[in-house]
Design an enzyme around this catalytic site. Structure first.
Site, PDB file in Angstrom:
ATOM      1  N   CYS A   1      55.135  66.753   2.191  1.00  7.62           N
ATOM      2  CA  CYS A   1      53.820  67.267   1.815  1.00  7.62           C
ATOM      3  C   CYS A   1      53.659  67.264   0.293  1.00  7.62           C
ATOM      4  CB  CYS A   1      53.585  68.647   2.422  1.00  7.62           C
ATOM      5  SG  CYS A   1      51.842  69.150   2.418  1.00  7.62           S
TER       6      CYS A   1
ATOM      7  N   HIS B   1      55.523  68.478   7.661  1.00  5.88           N
ATOM      8  CA  HIS B   1      56.590  69.440   7.361  1.00  5.88           C
ATOM      9  C   HIS B   1      57.676  69.393   8.445  1.00  5.88           C
ATOM     10  CE1 HIS B   1      54.546  71.782   4.109  1.00  5.88           C
ATOM     11  NE2 HIS B   1      53.457  71.314   4.701  1.00  5.88           N
TER      12      HIS B   1
ATOM     13  N   GLU C   1      60.567  70.450   8.292  1.00  6.12           N
ATOM     14  CA  GLU C   1      61.421  71.641   8.202  1.00  6.12           C
ATOM     15  C   GLU C   1      60.923  72.788   9.061  1.00  6.12           C
ATOM     16  OE1 GLU C   1      58.269  72.316   5.038  1.00  6.12           O
ATOM     17  OE2 GLU C   1      59.322  70.617   5.937  1.00  6.12           O
TER      18      GLU C   1
END
Length: 209
Positions: A86, A189, A191
């Site tokens: 991002c 994202h 994560e």
């Protein structure tokens, strides 16, 4: 020189702003040792670096404040593997559209990205993506005020694009994951999903670099 088989590479996570803890956890799950990076001395200790999601203009200013901008530019130019998600993608690009005039770029990727391309926070969405180089089925991607790649240079490999979505013509077939050498970037994202496959791909790049 490649890292020895079985050794755990040290992967830094830029710890100025953004999803630092989440990325560090995924780096550890992917088989590397995570190290928060806030200073040039810490940057010198890592085999690769993750630039997390967050706010790209804030991160750009903090890179200058912490005197990391030029050391990081130099290490990436010298071949340091880097992964940006991002805001990290925006920082790694050679050019960012719709950004502040004083925003700094790291130039690790020959791409032009557009900030907040998919819309505001309320326009956040999720999608399953076919991701080149990752086995085991689609990658579930979370997009939050995400950029997309408007232009990619000849040396950039497109790894994933958003499929066409009903009622979202502007977001159809937009590039959301790229790689150029040892530099990887996603506009989403990874994560946040619990799926460490994108991080494993990056750790593999670090091992090979």
């Amino acid at each position: 020189m490649a890292i020895a088989t079985g050794a755990r590479p040290v992967v830094g996570v830029l710890a100025l702003q953004g999803d630092v803890r989440e990325h560090a956890a995924m780096v550890e799950r992917a088989g590397a040792r995570a190290l928060p990076v806030r200073r040039a001395s810490e940057l010198s200790e890592v085999d690769g670096l993750v630039l997390p999601g967050g706010e790209s203009t804030t991160m750009s200013r903090l890179l200058e404040t912490f005197e990391l901008l030029e050391p990081l530019r130099e290490r990436i130019a010298d071949g340091l593997p880097a992964f940006g998600s991002c805001a990290g993608m925006i920082l790694l690009a050679r050019q960012a559209l719709d950004g502040r005039p004083d925003q700094r770029q790291l130039g690790g990727l020959d791409v032009v990205v557009r900030r907040n391309a998919f819309g505001r926070q309320v326009d956040s969405f999720e999608a399953d993506l076919d991701f080149t180089g990752i086995e085991g089925g689609p990658v579930h991607a979370v997009f939050i005020r995400a950029p997309w790649v408007e232009k990619a240079g000849d040396g950039v490999e497109v790894l994933a694009s958003v499929p066409e979505m009903p009622g979202s013509d502007d977001a159809a077939a937009r590039i959301v994951a790229v790689r150029q050498g040892a530099v990887l970037a996603t506009s989403f994202h990874p994560e946040l999903t619990g799926d460490e496959r994108v991080h494993r791909l990056f750790v593999d790049l670090v091992r090979q670099a």
